[in-house]
Design a protein around this motif. Sequence first.
Motif, PDB file in Angstrom:
ATOM      1  N   ALA A 132      31.674  35.023  48.443  1.00 55.33           N
ATOM      2  CA  ALA A 132      32.789  34.153  48.041  1.00 55.33           C
ATOM      3  C   ALA A 132      33.062  34.190  46.542  1.00 55.33           C
ATOM      4  O   ALA A 132      34.220  34.149  46.117  1.00 55.33           O
ATOM      5  CB  ALA A 132      32.512  32.723  48.488  1.00 55.33           C
ATOM      6  N   TRP A 133      32.028  34.291  45.742  1.00 51.80           N
ATOM      7  CA  TRP A 133      32.217  34.209  44.288  1.00 51.80           C
ATOM      8  C   TRP A 133      32.020  35.549  43.592  1.00 51.80           C
ATOM      9  O   TRP A 133      31.915  35.615  42.370  1.00 51.80           O
ATOM     10  CB  TRP A 133      31.244  33.169  43.705  1.00 51.80           C
ATOM     11  CG  TRP A 133      31.238  31.901  44.484  1.00 51.80           C
ATOM     12  CD1 TRP A 133      30.222  31.407  45.243  1.00 51.80           C
ATOM     13  CD2 TRP A 133      32.310  30.960  44.615  1.00 51.80           C
ATOM     14  NE1 TRP A 133      30.588  30.221  45.826  1.00 51.80           N
ATOM     15  CE2 TRP A 133      31.860  29.927  45.469  1.00 51.80           C
ATOM     16  CE3 TRP A 133      33.616  30.893  44.112  1.00 51.80           C
ATOM     17  CZ2 TRP A 133      32.658  28.845  45.822  1.00 51.80           C
ATOM     18  CZ3 TRP A 133      34.406  29.822  44.451  1.00 51.80           C
ATOM     19  CH2 TRP A 133      33.935  28.801  45.298  1.00 51.80           C
ATOM     20  N   TRP A 134      31.949  36.628  44.337  1.00 54.37           N
ATOM     21  CA  TRP A 134      31.737  37.931  43.721  1.00 54.37           C
ATOM     22  C   TRP A 134      32.919  38.349  42.850  1.00 54.37           C
ATOM     23  O   TRP A 134      34.080  38.169  43.213  1.00 54.37           O
ATOM     24  CB  TRP A 134      31.534  38.993  44.795  1.00 54.37           C
ATOM     25  CG  TRP A 134      30.134  39.047  45.336  1.00 54.37           C
ATOM     26  CD1 TRP A 134      29.124  38.157  45.128  1.00 54.37           C
ATOM     27  CD2 TRP A 134      29.594  40.057  46.185  1.00 54.37           C
ATOM     28  NE1 TRP A 134      27.996  38.544  45.800  1.00 54.37           N
ATOM     29  CE2 TRP A 134      28.247  39.701  46.459  1.00 54.37           C
ATOM     30  CE3 TRP A 134      30.111  41.215  46.753  1.00 54.37           C
ATOM     31  CZ2 TRP A 134      27.414  40.485  47.267  1.00 54.37           C
ATOM     32  CZ3 TRP A 134      29.291  41.988  47.563  1.00 54.37           C
ATOM     33  CH2 TRP A 134      27.966  41.633  47.814  1.00 54.37           C
ATOM     34  N   LYS A 135      32.583  38.945  41.712  1.00 55.12           N
ATOM     35  CA  LYS A 135      33.568  39.590  40.842  1.00 55.12           C
ATOM     36  C   LYS A 135      33.488  41.105  41.082  1.00 55.12           C
ATOM     37  O   LYS A 135      32.729  41.580  41.916  1.00 55.12           O
ATOM     38  CB  LYS A 135      33.287  39.261  39.371  1.00 55.12           C
ATOM     39  CG  LYS A 135      33.139  37.780  39.085  1.00 55.12           C
ATOM     40  CD  LYS A 135      34.384  36.990  39.427  1.00 55.12           C
ATOM     41  CE  LYS A 135      34.207  35.513  39.056  1.00 55.12           C
ATOM     42  NZ  LYS A 135      35.327  34.680  39.546  1.00 55.12           N
ATOM     43  N   TRP A 136      34.279  41.853  40.305  1.00 53.93           N
ATOM     44  CA  TRP A 136      34.301  43.302  40.506  1.00 53.93           C
ATOM     45  C   TRP A 136      32.936  43.934  40.273  1.00 53.93           C
ATOM     46  O   TRP A 136      32.550  44.890  40.945  1.00 53.93           O
ATOM     47  CB  TRP A 136      35.341  43.951  39.599  1.00 53.93           C
ATOM     48  CG  TRP A 136      35.304  45.454  39.663  1.00 53.93           C
ATOM     49  CD1 TRP A 136      35.014  46.322  38.664  1.00 53.93           C
ATOM     50  CD2 TRP A 136      35.545  46.271  40.825  1.00 53.93           C
ATOM     51  NE1 TRP A 136      35.051  47.628  39.112  1.00 53.93           N
ATOM     52  CE2 TRP A 136      35.385  47.620  40.440  1.00 53.93           C
ATOM     53  CE3 TRP A 136      35.879  45.992  42.146  1.00 53.93           C
ATOM     54  CZ2 TRP A 136      35.547  48.676  41.322  1.00 53.93           C
ATOM     55  CZ3 TRP A 136      36.032  47.052  43.028  1.00 53.93           C
ATOM     56  CH2 TRP A 136      35.867  48.374  42.612  1.00 53.93           C
TER      57      TRP A 136
END
Length: 434
Positions: A132-136
Amino acid sequence: MKILKLTIIAAVAGALVSCRTADEKTAAALAERILGPQAKSIVFEQIASDQDVYELSQNGSKILIKGNNANSMAVGLNRYLQEYCLTNVSWYHFNPIELPETLPEIAAPVKAKAELKDRFFLNYCTFGYTMAWWKWEQWERFIDWMALNGVNMPLAITGQEAVWQKVWRKYGLTDEQIRAFFVGPAHLPWQRMCNLDRWQGPLPQGWIDGQAKLQKRILKRERALNMTPVLPAFAGHVPAELAEVAKEPLDTFRVSYWGGFADKYRCTFLSPMDPIYARIQKDFLEEQTRMYGTDHIYGVDPFNEVDAPFWDPETLAKISKGIYDSMTAVDPDAVWLQMGWLFWADQQHWSDENIKAYLTAVPQGRMIILDYFCDATQIWKRTESFYGQPFIWCYLGNFGGMTGIEGDYHQNAEPRRTPVRASWDSAARSRVSA
C-alpha cells in the motif's frame, strides 16, 4: 597515432553497445541495479527460440548469459547468483546482496527451458497487506525480483482509482462523492473486490494522482522485462450515488455483509444485464488504455466473499456472459482472468452446477481461472478442470508478506506421492493446461 587508435577503439566499443538489442540492454540494466560495478563481468546475448530458454557459459573473463528475451536472461542471472555465487536476491530493496570479490567461473555450460509459458504472480490482497505504501524504490526492486524468478504475468492493479475518478465524473458524480466512495489506501484491494465502501475515506487526491504516476512506471518496467501485466476491468461495483444521478433506473442490489463492517460500508453491484453496464465498461477500458495501455488480459472478480443476487445457474450464466460481452465489445482480444477463490470460500452456493453455468457461458479459452488455494484445495479436480476453461495452479503461501514461520505440518508431513514440477523455479506461479 595513439590518440587515433584510442578514438577508433572507443568508436568500436560504442558501436557494439548500440548494436545490443532492447532485451539485452534491459537485462544489463537489471544486472547493474542488482550487482553494481560487478555487473560489468556479465554479458547478455539474445538468442532466437520459440520457448523461454537461457544458457550460462564462460566467455574468457566474462560470464555469458544467453536467453530468448530479457525475462529469460534474468532467470539465468538468478541461477548464476544462487548456484555459483551462493547468494540470494530479496524483493526488499534494503536487504544487501553479498557477492564474492571475483565472480566465480562457469566450468561447463548450463542450459534450461521453461516448462510452462505463463507464470502468474501476486494475490489481490497483497496490494493492501504489503504494497500500500510502496514508492518506486520498492517497486523497482520487486519487479527485478519477479523477473529474476521468471514471473511474466503479474497482477497490476495499482492506480485504477485515477481511472475510475474520470469515469464517474462522466456520469455526474462530484469529486467529493467519488473520493468519499473510495476507501483508505490499505483497504483498497477489498473495495476493488466489491467488499466494502467508504471505510477510512475519503481518499486524498494527491494519493490518487501519485498512484497513477507510479502505475505508469510499474507497467513500463514490467513490459520491458517481457511481462504481460494483468490490469482490471469493470466487475459491476458502483457508487450508491450513481442511482441518484443516472438518467434511467438502474438494476442494482446491495451485496451481503462482509467482514463484520457496518451497513453503511456495504457495496452496490450493478447487474451486467443492465444496458448501462456495457457503457461503463467501455468508458473504463478506453480511459484505462489511454492512461496505461493494455495487454488484453483483464482481472474481473465479482462476488468475492459476497453473495450473488441470485443462485440459479441461468442467472449466473447471464451475469458472466454479460461481463465477457461488455469487455470484448471494447477489446475483441480481451481475455478474462478470474480468481477461483470464490468457489472455495462459498462452496455451499457455488455448487458444481452453478460453477459450470458461470464458466461455460464464456467461450472456451477466453477466461483463465486462478485456482488460488491449491496448497489446501484444488478446485480444478472437482470441476472437470473448470469445465474446459484454462486455469493456473496457484500456491497462496503466506497471504501477502507475513514473516512468521508457520504451515500445515500435518499436511506437509504426509508422504509425497508425486514429484513437484517446477516452471523456472518455485517462486513463480505455474500455468497448467486444462
